[in-house]
Design a protein around this motif. Structure first.
Motif, mmCIF file in Angstrom:
data_model
loop_
_atom_site.group_PDB
_atom_site.id
_atom_site.type_symbol
_atom_site.label_atom_id
_atom_site.label_comp_id
_atom_site.label_asym_id
_atom_site.label_seq_id
_atom_site.Cartn_x
_atom_site.Cartn_y
_atom_site.Cartn_z
ATOM 1 N N GLN A 220 0.592 -0.953 0.186
ATOM 2 C CA GLN A 220 0.283 -0.428 -0.378
ATOM 3 C C GLN A 220 0.987 0.877 -0.071
ATOM 4 O O GLN A 220 2.016 1.119 1.143
ATOM 5 C CB GLN A 220 -0.877 -0.036 0.995
ATOM 6 N N ASP B 3 2.517 4.402 3.018
ATOM 7 C CA ASP B 3 2.972 3.483 3.976
ATOM 8 C C ASP B 3 4.091 3.739 4.550
ATOM 9 O O ASP B 3 4.914 2.786 4.306
ATOM 10 C CB ASP B 3 2.769 2.000 4.362
ATOM 11 N N THR C 286 6.264 2.397 7.172
ATOM 12 C CA THR C 286 6.657 1.638 8.306
ATOM 13 C C THR C 286 7.212 0.174 7.590
ATOM 14 O O THR C 286 6.952 0.245 6.082
ATOM 15 C CB THR C 286 5.251 0.706 9.055
ATOM 16 N N LYS D 128 8.719 4.683 2.119
ATOM 17 C CA LYS D 128 7.074 4.410 1.660
ATOM 18 C C LYS D 128 7.328 4.627 -0.183
ATOM 19 O O LYS D 128 7.687 5.230 -0.872
ATOM 20 C CB LYS D 128 6.085 5.097 2.646
#
Length: 622
Positions: A44, A47, A49, A94
Motif C-alpha cells: 500500500q 505507508d 513502516t 514509503k
C-alpha cells in the motif's frame, strides 16, 4: 504469478538446455522441473513502516539453509530487500503510486556452497496499491465564457474538466462528481460531465453583465472523506438588440445668431439606447414635410451616436427681423433592428426641436451688389453719375454715412455726398486717359459699433469726338521719273485717339483750292486708307525736284472733325524696281541746300576730308 500459491517455473530447463546446445553437447541431460513458491506481493502506498509484503521460495528449499535468495531489478536494495534465508521481501521506504505504480524484480535461488543457481531466474511484479491521497484538479483554468443575453434555459455556457491522480480502476478514489457552489439559480452544472448550462430565462445584460460561477468537484463520488477543489467560471452576457432608442426630452431648445455661417453646429441631441456596439448604432433624420427642416440638416456622430444639428445650405439666410423661430421633428432609428425582441416600429423615437434666431448688430446692406454707370467724357464737373444706397437691417435702423475709399480712386475724379450716397464728377474726365473707373464705396453706421460694408462701383467713361484724326505716321512720299498718269504713288492711313480704328471711318480729300491739282489726286479706298495717284506723266528732276500736296482728313464723329496735312513729294531717279536709293540725299537737297553744297558733299565723300566738308557746309548756310 499466483498470489499465495505455487507457480511452476515456466522457463524450467529451457535456459539450461539452450546453454548445453550452445556448448555443443551431444547428450541432453534432463532434470526434474522445479518451481517457486509465491506469496501475495502487494504494498500500500504512503505507508512509512518497513514491513514484509511477500515471500519467494523455491520448492526445493527444505529449510536446511542450503539455498539463499537474492533480489535484482527495479528498487532492489533501495526500495525493497529480501531475506536471503527465508525469501521474505521487505519494504525500505514509503511508496507513491502516482509516481510509480509497480516494480518489476527478479528473484534468484543460489546454492549456498557452490554459488550456482538452484533455479532459473524468475521475474515477478510488486504492485503499489492506491489510497485516496490526491485531490481532483481542474484543467485549463481560468474559465471564461460568454453567451448572448436573453438566452433560453438550457443554453450551454461552458464545460469544466477535472482530473484525479488516484487510480481510476481501484475503488472510487478517482471517480468525480461536479456541483455548483455559487451561481444559482442562474446556472447549473451536469454532475458527471461538468457542463454548465443556463437555468434562468431572459437574463438581461443591461441589468447585469457578468456572473461568477463557482463549480466544485469531489472524488469518491462525493461521499464523505473524499477530496474536493473548486474553480471559478466568469460568464459574460453579450449584447443583443433588445432596446429601442429613446429621447429623454420631448422638446430640445437651441439658439443661433442670425449671422451664423453655413455648416455652423446648432446643437446636439441624444437618444438613449441600453444596447452597445452595433446594436446601439442609430441614424437621425429631420421630418422632411416641414418647411423649417429645409433650413437645417442633422448628422449622426459615429463616435458618440449623437445627432448633430447643422445650419444647411439655404437659399434665404437666417434673418432675425423676418423669422425668429424654427420648429421641426427629429427621429432616431436603430440601424440593425432585431424583430426577435421588439416589433420593427418600436426601434425608433421622435422629439421636437425649437431653434431661436438671435439678433446680431449687422452692417448696412446695399440695395445692389454692384453699381455700374456710364458717363460721357465731356460731362461737366459736378454732374451726378449715380447714387448708392444702403440700409440698416437691424430693428434700431441707425443712420448711415457714405464715403469713397481713396485707395480705389487715386485720381480723385469723383466725390460722394456722405448723407445720401450721391456720386458726382469732381474733376474733368478724359476717356483717352482713363476709359473706366473702379472704386469702393463704404457705408458705415453712425452709432453703436460703427459697423460698415462696402460695394464696388464701376463707371465707364463714354467717348466724345474731341480729337481730330491724323495721318498714322510722318509720310515722305516720292515719285519716280517716268511715272505714268493714274499710277499709285503712296498709300496713306489715319488714326484717331477717340475710338479704335475699326469704329471710325476716315474720309480723305484735297483742300478745295487744290481739287484741280494738275499733278496729283487723292483716291479714297473706303477702308480708312487712301492713295496718292499721279495725274500726269513726264515727271523729271530737271523740271522740278519736289511738289507740295495738302491732304484733308475727316472723321465720322458727331460733330465731324478734320485736319490738314501738307505732304512733300520728291522726284527721284529710281532703280528699275521702282526703289529710290538716294531718297534721303535728294530729300536733303530738296529741303533747301544749294547745288554748291551738294557738290561739296560729293567732294567730301570722294576725298574723305571731313574738314573741307564742314567748311563748305557752313559757307552755304551763310
Amino acid at each position: 504469478m499466483i498470489p499465495g500459491g505455487l507457480l511452476s517455473d515456466i522457463r524450467d530447463t529451457q535456459g539450461l538446455e539452450g546453454q548445453q546446445l550452445a556448448r555443443g553437447s551431444t547428450v541432453l541431460h534432463h532434470r526434474q522441473k522445479r518451481g517457486w513458491i509465491w506469496k501475495q506481493l502487494f504494498v500500500q502506498e504512503e505507508d512509512p513502516t518497513s514491513q514484509i509484503i511477500g515471500q519467494v521460495k523455491s520448492d526445493s528449499d527444505r529449510g536446511t539453509f542450503t539455498i539463499k535468495y537474492r533480489l535484482s531489478g527495479e528498487g532492489a536494495g533501495d526500495v525493497f530487500k529480501i531475506d536471503e534465508n527465508s525469501g521474505e521481501i521487505w519494504t525500505l521506504k514509503k511508496l507513491d503510486r502516482e509516481k510509480k505504480a509497480f516494480y518489476v524484480l527478479q528473484a534468484h535461488a543460489i546454492n549456498t556452497r557452490t554459488e550456482e543457481p538452484v533455479e532459473p531466474q524468475s521475474e515477478f511484479i510488486i504492485k503499489v496499491q492506491d489510497i485516496n491521497d490526491n485531490a481532483p484538479q481542474f484543467l485549463n483554468e481560468p474559465y471564461v465564457s460568454s453567451i448572448p443575453e436573453m438566452s433560453p434555459v438550457g443554453t450551454t455556457v461552458a464545460q469544466v474538466t477535472a482530473t484525479d491522480a488516484d487510480d481510476p480502476m481501484f475503488g472510487n478514489n478517482a471517480k468525480l462528481i461536479y456541483s455548483i457552489l455559487q451561481g444559482e439559480p442562474y446556472f447549473s452544472v451536469q454532475p458527471k460531465t461538468g457542463i454548465i448550462v443556463t437555468s434562468w430565462a431572459d437574463m438581461n445584460r443591461e441589468a447585469r453583465e457578468e456572473y461568477l460561477v463557482v463549480v466544485q468537484v469531489k472524488d469518491m463520488l462525493g461521499l464523505s472523506g473524499g477530496y474536493s477543489s473548486s474553480t471559478t467560471v466568469t460568464v459574460t452576457l453579450t449584447d443583443v438588440n433588445d432596446n429601442a432608442p429613446t429621447f429623454q426630452q420631448h422638446v430640445y431648445t437651441f439658439a443661433l445668431p442670425e449671422n451664423a455661417a453655413v455648416g455652423t453646429t446648432v446643437g446636439r441631441i441624444m437618444a438613449e439606447d441600453g444596447d452597445i456596439g452595433s446594436n446601439a448604432k442609430m441614424t437621425y433624420r429631420l421630418e422632411d414635410d416641414l418647411i423649417e427642416s429645409s433650413t437645417f440638416i442633422i448628422e449622426t456622430d459615429p463616435v458618440t451616436q449623437e445627432g448633430v444639428i447643422l445650419l444647411g445650405m439655404v437659399r434665404t439666410p437666417l434673418d432675425y427681423e423676418s423669422k425668429r423661430r424654427y420648429m421641426m421633428v427629429a427621429e432616431a432609428s436603430n440601424n440593425h433592428p432585431d424583430t426577435r425582441f421588439l416589433p420593427l416600429d418600436e426601434f425608433s423615437d421622435r422629439t421636437t426641436l425649437k431653434i431661436f434666431v438671435e439678433d446680431v448688430d449687422e452692417p448696412p446692406v446695399f440695395f445692389s451688389a454692384v453699381y455700374e454707370w456710364k458717363i460721357p467724357e465731356n460731362a461737366a464737373v459736378g454732374t451726378v453719375v449715380g447714387t448708392v444706397s444702403a440700409r440698416d437691417t437691424d430693428t434700431v435702423k441707425n443712420p448711415i454715412r457714405y464715403s469713397i475709399d481713396k485707395k480705389t480712386d487715386a485720381t480723385n475724379a469723383f466725390k460722394i455726398d456722405p448723407n445720401n450716397g450721391t456720386i458726382a464728377i469732381a474733376k474733368a474726365l478724359d476717356r483717352e486717359t482713363a476709359d473706366w473707373h473702379n472704386m469702393s464705396v463704404e457705408a458705415k453706421e453712425t452709432m453703436q459699433n460703427h459697423l460698415s460694408s462696402s460695394v464696388v462701383v464701376f463707371i465707364t467713361v463714354l467717348d466724345v469726338n474731341d480729337n481730330v484724326p491724323r495721318l498714322a505716321r510722318d509720310y515722305q512720299p516720292y515719285i519716280c521719273e517716268g511715272t505714268q498718269a493714274g499710277e499709285l504713288i503712296h498709300l496713306l492711313s489715319a488714326v484717331d485717339p477717340d475710338k479704335a480704328v475699326e469704329e471710325h471711318h476716315f474720309y480723305y480729300s484735297m483742300v478745295p483750292q487744290e481739287r484741280i491739282n494738275p499733278n496729283f489726286t487723292i483716291r479714297d479706298n473706303q477702308d480708312n486708307t487712301a492713295g496718292i495717284v499721279a495725274r500726269r506723266s513726264t515727271f523729271t528732276r530737271k523740271d522740278q525736284t519736289q511738289y507740295l500736296l495738302p491732304v484733308v482728313l475727316t472723321d465720322s464723329g458727331t460733330p465731324a472733325l478734320s485736319s490738314t496735312t501738307t505732304l512733300t513729294i520728291g522726284v527721284c531717279s529710281c532703280l528699275p524696281a521702282g526703289h529710290c536709293p538716294t531718297a534721303g540725299v535728294e530729300a536733303l537737297a530738296l529741303s533747301g541746300f544749294s547745288m554748291q553744297t551738294l557738290i561739296g558733299i560729293l567732294v567730301c565723300l570722294v576725298t574723305l576730308t571731313g574738314k573741307l566738308c564742314l567748311q563748305l557746309y557752313n559757307l552755304d548756310l551763310k
